[in-house]
Scaffold this motif. Structure first.
Motif, PDB file in Angstrom:
ATOM      1  N   CYS A 174      40.854  35.766  19.207  1.00 37.66           N
ATOM      2  CA  CYS A 174      40.866  34.571  20.051  1.00 37.66           C
ATOM      3  C   CYS A 174      42.295  34.136  20.353  1.00 37.66           C
ATOM      4  CB  CYS A 174      40.025  33.458  19.446  1.00 37.66           C
ATOM      5  SG  CYS A 174      40.909  32.377  18.340  1.00 37.66           S
TER       6      CYS A 174
ATOM      7  N   THR B 113      44.004  31.767  19.256  1.00 36.91           N
ATOM      8  CA  THR B 113      44.794  31.429  18.071  1.00 36.91           C
ATOM      9  C   THR B 113      45.515  32.671  17.538  1.00 36.91           C
ATOM     10  OG1 THR B 113      43.261  29.647  17.548  1.00 36.91           O
ATOM     11  CG2 THR B 113      44.654  30.427  15.755  1.00 36.91           C
TER      12      THR B 113
ATOM     13  N   HIS C  76      40.080  35.940  12.319  1.00 37.71           N
ATOM     14  CA  HIS C  76      39.334  34.895  11.616  1.00 37.71           C
ATOM     15  C   HIS C  76      37.924  34.722  12.169  1.00 37.71           C
ATOM     16  CE1 HIS C  76      41.499  33.012  14.973  1.00 37.71           C
ATOM     17  NE2 HIS C  76      40.371  32.346  15.123  1.00 37.71           N
ATOM     18  N   GLN C  77      37.353  35.802  12.701  1.00 41.46           N
ATOM     19  CA  GLN C  77      35.944  35.771  13.129  1.00 41.46           C
ATOM     20  C   GLN C  77      35.361  37.064  12.597  1.00 41.46           C
ATOM     21  OE1 GLN C  77      35.518  34.393  17.357  1.00 41.46           O
ATOM     22  NE2 GLN C  77      37.645  35.015  17.521  1.00 41.46           N
TER      23      GLN C  77
ATOM     24  N   CYS D 107      34.174  31.663  15.560  1.00 42.27           N
ATOM     25  CA  CYS D 107      35.266  30.771  15.987  1.00 42.27           C
ATOM     26  C   CYS D 107      34.872  30.085  17.274  1.00 42.27           C
ATOM     27  CB  CYS D 107      36.587  31.515  16.157  1.00 42.27           C
ATOM     28  SG  CYS D 107      37.925  30.368  16.562  1.00 42.27           S
TER      29      CYS D 107
HETATM   30 ZN   LIG Z   1      39.766  31.446  16.817  1.00 45.92          ZN
END
Ligand SMILES: [Zn+2]
Ligand SMILES: [Zn+2]
Length: 339
Positions: free
Chosen positions: A42, A44, A64-65, A151
């Protein structure tokens, strides 16, 4: 194990991530080790790779997903068994003792650790996570479909919650990327007419396919006043535009980590108890509520799938807004892990 590692932040065009062979991580007390199957990418991750969001840990494995299968248990873990499929989102750990944690606002915990920023994340064949901050992935959702729920989906869900939208009320969505295309499905499930503001013709078509009542530009006039709205685009000028079409007492939730300055505006846009609030991170409650709901609806996520080794190309495509829906790295099963 293979991993894509960030050693030094750099513009995406300079390929900040490097393929590396890392030792297999061992789960500590309260942790599980996951064999990673898929990991979403993503904005981020892009901001981290380019240094716009700082990471105190370099080198670090972003991501982080994370969807993976439990492969080893640390001491004291009873929440999962080996073989369980679980997801790990951005919130990796919170201290549980600060004022925020005690007031049900662990998303604001000053000591929180975030996946792929403070600790190694899912752009790898394996990672470790804390069992209490990992969540069962309901059956019936494919790995690559589940990854963006962790996320884009979770943050979209939290934004809807914070927008105070109630079943049947009119919702505005500004921007229509990875989060919004999931949020609209939840809102439609709640019987809310959804008004989507985006310049992109493709995004407008996509929104109509997903049941939008109306699509237009942020400066257009929707046919109704909105009860709630969420902005997903990091553009400050959207704030007065969204307030302009929000009913008295309505709430605007801003889903962005950074945003261009919000221009000066007449107080009248805010008066009559309109609320503007930002959305930060997520709590375990969001994940516990949203993942089963996503399976029930069922939410369909539009994904583009890439191999792990192409993570740099994915960051470049994200930067150029060339991903439809959400980007996901499919981590191929490499057979036995190399230690
Ligand atoms: Zn994210
Ligand atoms: Zn805390």
């Amino acid at each position: 194990m293979k991993a894509m590692v960030l050693r030094e932040p750099a513009p995406a065009a300079h390929r900040p991530l490097a393929l590396a062979d890392l030792p297999l991580p061992e789960p500590e007390r309260g942790q599980v080790r996951l064999r990673v199957r898929a990991c979403g990418v993503c904005h981020t991750d892009l901001h981290l790779a380019e240094g716009e969001i700082e990471t105190p840990r370099l080198p670090v494995v972003p991501g982080h997903q994370v969807v993976g299968v439990v492969d080893a248990l640390g001491a004291g873990v009873s929440r999962f068994q080996r073989g369980d499929r679980v997801g790990v989102p951005w919130l990796y750990w919170t201290d549980g003792t600060c004022d925020y944690c005690r007031k049900d606002q662990e998303n604001l915990c000053p000591n929180a650790l975030f996946t792929g920023q403070h600790v190694d994340g899912g752009f790898a064949e394996f990672m470790v996570s804390f069992a209490d901050w990992s969540y069962p992935i309901p059956e019936g959702i494919a790995d690559e479909q589940a990854a963006p729920l962790l996320c884009a989906g979770l943050i979209g869900y939290r934004s809807l919650r914070l927008s105070e939208i109630r079943p049947g009320e009119c919702l505005g969505l500004y921007g229509f990327g990875a989060s919004a295309h999931i949020a609209i499905q939840v809102a439609r499930h709640w019987g809310c007419p959804v008004y989507v503001f985006t310049r992109s013709e493709e995004h407008r078509r996509h929104a109509l396919e997903l049941g939008a009542a109306w699509v237009g530009d942020a400066r257009d006039e929707p046919p109704v006043l909105l009860d709630s709205a969420v902005t997903f685009a990091p553009a400050g000028w959207l704030v007065p535009e969204a307030l302009r079409v929000l009913r008295p007492g309505g709430t605007l939730a801003i889903n962005a980590i950074t945003m261009s300055p919000i221009p000066g505006m007449p107080y009248d846009l805010l008066y009559r108890e309109r609320t503007v609030r930002s959305v930060a991170n997520l709590t375990r409650r969001d994940a516990e509520e949203f993942l089963p709901l996503a399976a029930d609806i069922p939410v369909h996520t539009d994904v583009e799938v890439f191999p792990l080794e192409q993570a740099n190309e994915v960051l470049q495509r994200l930067k150029r807004s060339e991903v439809r829906g959400a980007a996901v790295l499919k981590i191929q099963d490499q057979g036995r892990a190399r230690g």
